[in-house]
Design a protein around this motif. Sequence first.
Motif, PDB file in Angstrom:
ATOM      1  N   MET A   1      19.210  10.075   5.979  1.00  0.00           N
ATOM      2  CA  MET A   1      18.425  10.879   5.051  1.00  0.00           C
ATOM      3  C   MET A   1      16.936  10.714   5.369  1.00  0.00           C
ATOM      4  SD  MET A   1      18.548  10.788   0.973  1.00  0.00           S
ATOM      5  CE  MET A   1      17.753  12.052   0.067  1.00  0.00           C
ATOM      6  N   LEU A   2      16.234  11.808   5.391  1.00  0.00           N
ATOM      7  CA  LEU A   2      14.817  11.832   5.724  1.00  0.00           C
ATOM      8  C   LEU A   2      13.984  11.297   4.554  1.00  0.00           C
ATOM      9  CD1 LEU A   2      12.489  12.805   7.594  1.00  0.00           C
ATOM     10  CD2 LEU A   2      12.632  14.990   6.387  1.00  0.00           C
ATOM     11  N   PRO A   3      13.152  10.271   4.811  1.00  0.00           N
ATOM     12  CA  PRO A   3      12.242   9.821   3.757  1.00  0.00           C
ATOM     13  C   PRO A   3      11.171  10.875   3.507  1.00  0.00           C
ATOM     14  CG  PRO A   3      12.290   8.258   5.614  1.00  0.00           C
ATOM     15  CD  PRO A   3      13.056   9.479   6.023  1.00  0.00           C
ATOM     16  N   ASP A   4      10.747  11.018   2.267  1.00  0.00           N
ATOM     17  CA  ASP A   4       9.753  12.024   1.917  1.00  0.00           C
ATOM     18  C   ASP A   4       8.320  11.505   2.004  1.00  0.00           C
ATOM     19  OD1 ASP A   4       9.231  14.738   0.995  1.00  0.00           O
ATOM     20  OD2 ASP A   4       8.413  13.758  -0.788  1.00  0.00           O
ATOM     21  N   VAL A   5       8.115  10.186   1.925  1.00  0.00           N
ATOM     22  CA  VAL A   5       6.776   9.620   1.802  1.00  0.00           C
ATOM     23  C   VAL A   5       6.529   8.522   2.832  1.00  0.00           C
ATOM     24  CG1 VAL A   5       5.170   8.423   0.228  1.00  0.00           C
ATOM     25  CG2 VAL A   5       6.800  10.065  -0.692  1.00  0.00           C
ATOM     26  N   ILE A   6       5.316   8.511   3.356  1.00  0.00           N
ATOM     27  CA  ILE A   6       4.799   7.393   4.137  1.00  0.00           C
ATOM     28  C   ILE A   6       3.734   6.767   3.251  1.00  0.00           C
ATOM     29  CG2 ILE A   6       3.472   6.691   6.171  1.00  0.00           C
ATOM     30  CD1 ILE A   6       4.473   9.342   7.490  1.00  0.00           C
ATOM     31  N   GLU A   7       3.796   5.462   3.057  1.00  0.00           N
ATOM     32  CA  GLU A   7       2.777   4.807   2.235  1.00  0.00           C
ATOM     33  C   GLU A   7       2.269   3.570   2.951  1.00  0.00           C
ATOM     34  OE1 GLU A   7       2.201   4.593  -2.392  1.00  0.00           O
ATOM     35  OE2 GLU A   7       3.695   3.113  -1.771  1.00  0.00           O
ATOM     36  N   ARG A   8       0.952   3.422   2.939  1.00  0.00           N
ATOM     37  CA  ARG A   8       0.299   2.258   3.538  1.00  0.00           C
ATOM     38  C   ARG A   8      -0.743   1.750   2.552  1.00  0.00           C
ATOM     39  NH1 ARG A   8       4.064   2.985   6.274  1.00  0.00           N
ATOM     40  NH2 ARG A   8       4.196   3.388   8.502  1.00  0.00           N
ATOM     41  N   ASP A   9      -0.910   0.443   2.531  1.00  0.00           N
ATOM     42  CA  ASP A   9      -1.860  -0.203   1.634  1.00  0.00           C
ATOM     43  C   ASP A   9      -2.675  -1.189   2.462  1.00  0.00           C
ATOM     44  OD1 ASP A   9      -2.497  -0.816  -1.323  1.00  0.00           O
ATOM     45  OD2 ASP A   9      -2.083  -2.799  -0.480  1.00  0.00           O
ATOM     46  N   ILE A  10      -4.005  -1.068   2.421  1.00  0.00           N
ATOM     47  CA  ILE A  10      -4.846  -1.994   3.167  1.00  0.00           C
ATOM     48  C   ILE A  10      -5.971  -2.501   2.275  1.00  0.00           C
ATOM     49  CG2 ILE A  10      -4.350  -0.965   5.423  1.00  0.00           C
ATOM     50  CD1 ILE A  10      -7.165   0.322   5.333  1.00  0.00           C
ATOM     51  N   LEU A  11      -6.482  -3.679   2.619  1.00  0.00           N
ATOM     52  CA  LEU A  11      -7.643  -4.242   1.951  1.00  0.00           C
ATOM     53  C   LEU A  11      -8.829  -4.107   2.896  1.00  0.00           C
ATOM     54  CD1 LEU A  11      -8.695  -5.786  -0.544  1.00  0.00           C
ATOM     55  CD2 LEU A  11      -8.321  -7.882   0.771  1.00  0.00           C
ATOM     56  N   ILE A  12      -9.939  -3.601   2.368  1.00  0.00           N
ATOM     57  CA  ILE A  12     -11.144  -3.389   3.170  1.00  0.00           C
ATOM     58  C   ILE A  12     -12.265  -4.234   2.573  1.00  0.00           C
ATOM     59  CG2 ILE A  12     -12.829  -1.697   3.969  1.00  0.00           C
ATOM     60  CD1 ILE A  12     -10.580   0.426   3.706  1.00  0.00           C
ATOM     61  N   ASN A  13     -12.907  -5.011   3.405  1.00  0.00           N
ATOM     62  CA  ASN A  13     -13.988  -5.889   2.971  1.00  0.00           C
ATOM     63  C   ASN A  13     -15.287  -5.084   2.839  1.00  0.00           C
ATOM     64  OD1 ASN A  13     -15.454  -8.155   2.304  1.00  0.00           O
ATOM     65  ND2 ASN A  13     -15.706  -8.817   4.422  1.00  0.00           N
ATOM     66  N   ALA A  14     -15.310  -4.222   1.838  1.00  0.00           N
ATOM     67  CA  ALA A  14     -16.474  -3.357   1.582  1.00  0.00           C
ATOM     68  C   ALA A  14     -16.348  -2.811   0.166  1.00  0.00           C
ATOM     69  CB  ALA A  14     -16.521  -2.210   2.590  1.00  0.00           C
ATOM     70  N   PRO A  15     -17.477  -2.437  -0.454  1.00  0.00           N
ATOM     71  CA  PRO A  15     -17.427  -1.833  -1.790  1.00  0.00           C
ATOM     72  C   PRO A  15     -16.715  -0.480  -1.773  1.00  0.00           C
ATOM     73  CG  PRO A  15     -19.679  -2.470  -1.198  1.00  0.00           C
ATOM     74  CD  PRO A  15     -18.840  -2.613   0.037  1.00  0.00           C
TER      75      PRO A  15
END
Length: 152
Positions: A1-15
Amino acid sequence: MLPDVIERDILINAPVERVWTVLTEPAFLGRWFGNGDPVKVELHTDGLLLFDHGVHGTIPARIQTVDPPHTFSWRWSQGAAGEEPTDANATLVTFTLAWDESAGGTRLTMAESGFTRLGLPADEAADRHRANSRNWPGKLDQLREQCERPAA
């Protein structure tokens, strides 16, 4: 079954405001997501966002959400280069920004959705999902690098 969503989460050292700037300004957007040249951006709902992806051609996107400095989204075609995005041929890319007090940086969440509604044969839609899944980590690393550089 084809997934509908790609999700990525990153932390960036900046405001959050710095991340917003890099995410939305033409020169920065062209560096982390295009071929290095500034992109065309009409930063409002239904505005045009035009990426030059070199050998892959020019890819138009339509901006869906502009909520500074928290949410930015666009819809872009998964069809042929130059094809205007529609509900039947496009995925929705959404960036959400929030300050993470405990980590001391901006938490960026990227979600690309709509692969199951592309109107493509299942194998072709799966290929698009796989290709985009492979490409997002590198693009987000470039975004983080641009954000963490000292502002000129």
